[in-house]
Design a protein around this motif. Structure first.
Motif, PDB file in Angstrom:
ATOM      1  N   UNK A 136       0.948  -1.237   0.116  1.00 49.17           N
ATOM      2  CA  UNK A 136       0.891   0.320  -0.026  1.00 49.17           C
ATOM      3  C   UNK A 136       0.985   1.497  -0.189  1.00 49.17           C
ATOM      4  N   UNK A 137       0.559   2.540  -0.926  1.00 51.68           N
ATOM      5  CA  UNK A 137       1.361   3.612  -0.717  1.00 51.68           C
ATOM      6  C   UNK A 137       0.432   4.618  -0.973  1.00 51.68           C
TER       7      UNK A 137
ATOM      8  N   UNK B 281      -0.846  10.900   0.435  1.00 47.79           N
ATOM      9  CA  UNK B 281       0.016  11.849   0.924  1.00 47.79           C
ATOM     10  C   UNK B 281       1.507  12.111   0.243  1.00 47.79           C
ATOM     11  N   UNK B 282       2.149  10.927  -1.058  1.00 47.69           N
ATOM     12  CA  UNK B 282       2.948  11.246  -1.896  1.00 47.69           C
ATOM     13  C   UNK B 282       2.405  12.018  -3.323  1.00 47.69           C
ATOM     14  N   UNK B 283       3.329  13.252  -3.587  1.00 49.54           N
ATOM     15  CA  UNK B 283       2.352  13.706  -4.516  1.00 49.54           C
ATOM     16  C   UNK B 283       3.005  13.383  -5.733  1.00 49.54           C
ATOM     17  N   UNK B 284       3.336  12.462  -6.233  1.00 44.11           N
ATOM     18  CA  UNK B 284       3.802  11.793  -7.389  1.00 44.11           C
ATOM     19  C   UNK B 284       4.678  10.496  -6.805  1.00 44.11           C
ATOM     20  N   UNK B 285       4.164   8.706  -7.695  1.00 47.72           N
ATOM     21  CA  UNK B 285       4.635   7.975  -7.413  1.00 47.72           C
ATOM     22  C   UNK B 285       4.633   7.843  -8.989  1.00 47.72           C
TER      23      UNK B 285
ATOM     24  N   UNK C 198      10.873  -4.197 -13.768  1.00 45.96           N
ATOM     25  CA  UNK C 198      11.618  -4.670 -14.863  1.00 45.96           C
ATOM     26  C   UNK C 198      11.825  -5.763 -15.419  1.00 45.96           C
ATOM     27  N   UNK C 199      10.680  -7.299 -14.634  1.00 43.18           N
ATOM     28  CA  UNK C 199      10.992  -7.872 -15.033  1.00 43.18           C
ATOM     29  C   UNK C 199       9.715  -8.506 -14.124  1.00 43.18           C
ATOM     30  N   UNK C 200       9.460  -9.837 -15.164  1.00 44.72           N
ATOM     31  CA  UNK C 200       7.504 -10.295 -14.531  1.00 44.72           C
ATOM     32  C   UNK C 200       6.693  -9.268 -14.313  1.00 44.72           C
ATOM     33  N   UNK C 201       5.641  -9.451 -14.017  1.00 43.81           N
ATOM     34  CA  UNK C 201       4.580  -9.367 -13.687  1.00 43.81           C
ATOM     35  C   UNK C 201       3.981  -8.058 -12.634  1.00 43.81           C
ATOM     36  N   UNK C 202       3.117  -6.328 -12.700  1.00 39.43           N
ATOM     37  CA  UNK C 202       2.642  -6.300 -11.643  1.00 39.43           C
ATOM     38  C   UNK C 202       1.170  -5.903 -11.814  1.00 39.43           C
ATOM     39  N   UNK C 203       0.585  -5.677 -10.571  1.00 42.16           N
ATOM     40  CA  UNK C 203      -1.166  -5.060 -11.010  1.00 42.16           C
ATOM     41  C   UNK C 203      -0.977  -3.500 -10.215  1.00 42.16           C
ATOM     42  N   UNK C 204      -1.932  -2.621 -10.740  1.00 40.67           N
ATOM     43  CA  UNK C 204      -1.654  -1.155  -9.696  1.00 40.67           C
ATOM     44  C   UNK C 204      -3.372  -0.852  -9.424  1.00 40.67           C
ATOM     45  N   UNK C 205      -3.553  -0.542  -8.215  1.00 39.45           N
ATOM     46  CA  UNK C 205      -4.854  -0.858  -8.389  1.00 39.45           C
ATOM     47  C   UNK C 205      -5.670   0.300  -7.063  1.00 39.45           C
ATOM     48  N   UNK C 206      -6.997   1.240  -6.803  1.00 35.84           N
ATOM     49  CA  UNK C 206      -7.124   1.727  -5.974  1.00 35.84           C
ATOM     50  C   UNK C 206      -8.716   0.941  -5.170  1.00 35.84           C
ATOM     51  N   UNK C 207      -9.307   1.833  -4.358  1.00 36.97           N
ATOM     52  CA  UNK C 207     -10.503   1.161  -3.989  1.00 36.97           C
ATOM     53  C   UNK C 207     -11.092   1.808  -4.538  1.00 36.97           C
ATOM     54  N   UNK C 208     -10.992   2.343  -5.188  1.00 35.16           N
ATOM     55  CA  UNK C 208     -11.951   3.360  -6.111  1.00 35.16           C
ATOM     56  C   UNK C 208     -11.975   2.250  -7.157  1.00 35.16           C
TER      57      UNK C 208
ATOM     58  N   UNK D 145      -2.310   0.271  -4.963  1.00 39.40           N
ATOM     59  CA  UNK D 145      -1.852  -0.760  -4.094  1.00 39.40           C
ATOM     60  C   UNK D 145      -1.145  -1.383  -5.329  1.00 39.40           C
ATOM     61  N   UNK D 146      -0.009  -2.273  -4.997  1.00 42.53           N
ATOM     62  CA  UNK D 146       1.192  -2.780  -6.010  1.00 42.53           C
ATOM     63  C   UNK D 146       1.155  -3.943  -5.532  1.00 42.53           C
ATOM     64  N   UNK D 147       0.815  -5.054  -6.282  1.00 41.96           N
ATOM     65  CA  UNK D 147       0.660  -6.704  -6.134  1.00 41.96           C
ATOM     66  C   UNK D 147       0.862  -7.493  -7.319  1.00 41.96           C
ATOM     67  N   UNK D 148       0.758  -8.965  -6.677  1.00 45.71           N
ATOM     68  CA  UNK D 148       0.894  -9.831  -8.031  1.00 45.71           C
ATOM     69  C   UNK D 148      -0.558  -9.224  -8.687  1.00 45.71           C
ATOM     70  N   UNK D 149      -1.388  -8.945  -7.250  1.00 39.95           N
ATOM     71  CA  UNK D 149      -2.884  -9.306  -8.600  1.00 39.95           C
ATOM     72  C   UNK D 149      -3.526  -8.634  -8.184  1.00 39.95           C
ATOM     73  N   UNK D 150      -4.537  -8.089  -8.575  1.00 40.79           N
ATOM     74  CA  UNK D 150      -5.406  -6.448  -8.040  1.00 40.79           C
ATOM     75  C   UNK D 150      -6.076  -7.173  -6.912  1.00 40.79           C
ATOM     76  N   UNK D 151      -6.305  -6.456  -6.067  1.00 47.48           N
ATOM     77  CA  UNK D 151      -7.169  -6.993  -4.818  1.00 47.48           C
ATOM     78  C   UNK D 151      -6.282  -8.028  -3.919  1.00 47.48           C
ATOM     79  N   UNK D 152      -4.796  -8.008  -4.104  1.00 47.35           N
ATOM     80  CA  UNK D 152      -4.095  -9.069  -3.065  1.00 47.35           C
ATOM     81  C   UNK D 152      -3.396  -8.349  -1.587  1.00 47.35           C
ATOM     82  N   UNK D 153      -3.617  -8.639  -0.500  1.00 52.23           N
ATOM     83  CA  UNK D 153      -2.732  -8.782   0.815  1.00 52.23           C
ATOM     84  C   UNK D 153      -2.157  -7.663   0.567  1.00 52.23           C
TER      85      UNK D 153
END
Length: 309
Positions: free
Chosen positions: A30-31, A34-38, A43-53, A76-84
């Motif tokens: 979880x990020x 308050x971070x103004x810009x992320x 570089x290798x593999x796959x990831x997912x980025x998602x929001x509560x919205x 959030x960033x994880x191996x799949x959307x909604x990951x713990x």
């Protein structure tokens, strides 16, 4: 000088952080909003980025892609959307070593965090969408910079903080430039700066806001008649040249007042007003409050963490 470069220089980010991580499923991070810009890239593999919205569609991150996320809601960033997910401190503790580097399921990704300063920085951020995925094709400088970042973060080396800081700057400039070039909602000043009829006049205003510019002088710089220049300027920027000049001077003045490095007399001088009284009159007319009172309000706001709630 170009206008994007000027805005980036005046909005110089502080406390930039960039971290390379190797994680094998299951994983999530979880990020805070308050971070103004992320800035995120794989570089290798796959990831997912998602929001509560749920109105914001999850974004898949593939090698060579760069995704910018503007502050606001947590993401959030994880191996799949909604990951713990874990908080950053826990996540770093669990993934502080490259123990999964040889795992074919592992994802190697980079996360950067930027903080901009002042109203110039806020204007740049406001021009970006909440989430901006950018694909870096083979031969794209973005891909080259991502590769350099990954290599530099792989092992500690002398001078590494300086190298990372410069590479992050380059990555951010390339990403914002690509965004503005592709977006129909890019700032008007950015689109106008590419217009040969207006670019020279805009550069002149930004290079020397203190100069007593007039429409005839700016028109002469542009090689247009006064009427043609005024008409073209208003059509491109939605305001007259003098309104644009005043708005830019007031933007600079707010940032000078906020950082507290210059007194009112010096701010008046560098923003093109003949005296502190003339500057205070213009500032009050523009903001409804004198510059001294405005600065005190800003200082009180920033010193009180509950002021925004």
């Amino acid at each position: 000088m170009d206008l994007l470069g000027d805005h980036l220089a005046r909005a110089r980010a502080s406390n930039a952080v960039f971290v390379r991580t190797v994680a094998a499923p299951p994983w999530g991070l979880r990020l805070a909003g308050s971070i103004q810009l992320s800035v995120h890239t794989v570089v290798r593999g796959r990831a997912w980025l998602w929001f509560d919205d749920e109105s914001l569609t999850p974004v898949e991150l593939a090698p060579g892609d760069v995704t910018l996320v503007r502050g606001g809601p947590d993401h959030y960033i994880g191996h799949e959307p909604g990951a713990t997910w874990l908080e950053p401190e826990e996540f770093r503790a669990c993934h502080s070593r490259d123990e999964y580097a040889d795992d074919p399921r592992a994802t190697v990704f980079l996360c950067g965090a930027y903080r901009f300063s002042g109203d110039v920085g806020s204007g740049l951020l406001d021009a970006l969408p909440q989430v901006l995925p950018l694909s870096a094709a083979v031969g794209d400088p973005l891909r080259d910079v991502i590769g350099l970042l990954s290599s530099e973060l792989a092992t500690a080396a002398p001078g590494q903080p300086t190298v990372l800081d410069r590479l992050l700057d380059i990555l951010l400039v390339l990403a914002i430039r690509t965004s503005f070039r592709q977006s129909p909602t890019a700032p008007r000043w950015y689109r106008a700066s590419a217009d040969p009829r207006l670019s020279a006049a805009l550069q002149a205003i930004h290079e020397d806001a203190a100069h007593p510019w007039s429409v005839p002088e700016l028109a002469g710089i542009s090689g247009l008649s006064r009427a043609a220049f005024a008409r073209t300027f208003r059509e491109a920027l939605g305001q007259t040249p003098m309104q644009y000049l005043t708005d830019w001077r007031m933007t600079l003045a707010r940032d000078y007042l906020r950082n507290g490095e210059l007194g009112l007399a010096k701010i008046a001088e560098v923003t093109g007003y003949g005296s502190p009284y003339a500057f205070a009159t213009a500032f009050r007319r523009h903001h409804g409050t004198p510059p001294g009172a405005w600065r005190r309000q800003e200082l009180a706001h920033t010193s009180n963490p509950l002021a925004a709630h």
